[in-house]
Design an enzyme around this catalytic site. Sequence first.
Site, PDB file in Angstrom:
ATOM      1  CG  ASP A  11      -1.770  65.517 -86.849  1.00  0.00           C
ATOM      2  OD1 ASP A  11      -1.540  66.699 -87.145  1.00  0.00           O
ATOM      3  OD2 ASP A  11      -1.306  64.550 -87.492  1.00  0.00           O
TER       4      ASP A  11
ATOM      5  CD  GLU B   7      -4.184  69.474 -93.748  1.00  0.00           C
ATOM      6  OE1 GLU B   7      -4.133  68.406 -94.388  1.00  0.00           O
ATOM      7  OE2 GLU B   7      -3.185  70.156 -93.499  1.00  0.00           O
TER       8      GLU B   7
END
Length: 561
Positions: A58, A231
Amino acid sequence: MNKKTLLGAALLLVSLAPRAQQATFSYFSYQGDEPRFRKQIDAGREFFNPILAGFYPDPSICRVGDTYYMVNSSFSFFPGVPLSTSKDLVHWTPAGHVLDRPSQVPLARQKVSGGIFAPAISYNPKNKTFYMITTNVGAGNFYVKSKDPAKGWSEPIYLRKIDGIDPSFFFDKDGAGYIVHNAPVDGGADYEGQRAIRIFRFDTEGDSIVGDYKQIVRGGTHVEKRPIWIEGPHLYRIGKYYYLMCAEGGTGDWHSEVIFRSKSPMGPWEENPDNPILTQRTGLDPNRPDIVTSTGHADLVQSKEGDWWAVFLGCRPYEADYYNTGRDTYLLPVAWKNGWPVILDKEKAVPTVLAMKPWQQKMQKAVPVGAVATTGNFAYTDRFAGDRLDGRWMFLRNPSQFYSLGADGLTINALPADISQREPLSAVFCRQQHTVFSAETRVAFHPASDKQLAGLALLQNEEYNFVMGKTRLNGRLAVVLTRSERVNAIIASAFLDEADADKPLRLKIDGHGRYYDFYYAVADGPWQLLARGVDAVNLSTHRSGGFIGACIGLYATAKGS
């Protein structure tokens, strides 16, 4: 009883305290030797992907002047949110952690893949402030801020209006602030996995959200195909458009990156007809060399020289979609076509070796001498000689003062909890960063019972792990190897001579993709094979679930003592 007698009794009790509660690790050595990194490259002109190997998922990035700042998810490890800096996007220097105080990141009782999800770092030039916003799944969505990351970050400011995960800041040219995030769909989902992207206005002076949210994306791209898990949103202003870039398809092998554009941050949003702009899910040879899967969760940054780049996560499977190293951080240049960014052309594989831009080649002089290697094959040995642990070491959840550093190395006072529990552990962890690797340590430990153990751990989560250490087995001194895949079992053991109880034990793990070999040696004696070709697929994210990569621990426990 007088004070002198009381003091003497107390000292006697201390002297009689069992040594088994204490384990001393004199060194830890790690070496990576992965085939994809054995290629000969021109280090002054080329670089390896991934740029951060191992459990660095991420990624989020920003640039201030000529310095790039990047953060990654840390889940339930402490300190939280590793921060790295670079001058060329290629060579990265660990710069501590954003969340380095327990008050910033409460992690008590959280599972290994709980804690901190998808941090996003931004810089607001209007107030010259860095912001890092994220989700602590056990506490809520919050951000911290800093004028100078080298001097630390604020206490968390929680944003209770955010219902969902993956918040990200955007600051417009006039300083106006916005937050985008993943959220439930207004009116309820039409199918399983359907999510939405919401936007809030943000008041930088009041450090607060203004008004209510607006749903700006429902479901994702090509909605007729029922996309799942939109997302990881990031918002940008580039030229005459605002761009909203998101991950889509879940974090597995259907992962991708998609993008929208608008004339306003509040929409309406136009979908890129050529989405996704990054994926490895279709059209590729499954037997290609140096395979990378699950690419997505990207962020964009423009260099000082004007070119665009993307950082994103991906995985290095050793077979099928099994990978023990977790999700790495990758770097690719971004091309622009018809007003849309393209990270990677469709049906093109992520390359392992890339050419640097001329400006990156010139920045080689800015790479610190003796810089920590973050990719390629490398080795290191830690003898714990300093007054604090090296930044590569992590704790699981908020730690207590269970360890000390001294002339003998790292001393761990064993806590009454083991690796299967959501309790503070007496262990320090580092990342397994290669599919082919060796890890070795030397531990001095005198167990008094079967409940006491010290040695090496390989952690994927509470139910999927290995532990190899010195303990007692049915009362006899032994080295024991346990494997856990929902059920914990002893898979190998060897009894030791009681005359060697006070001698240190050396332990070594050699990993070869899916299969690991385990060795031990008494003091400076020869290596003895404990177990060969042990199936370590239980350390794969694909098998165990969760979001981390395998971590190697120096571990002691006195459970039940």
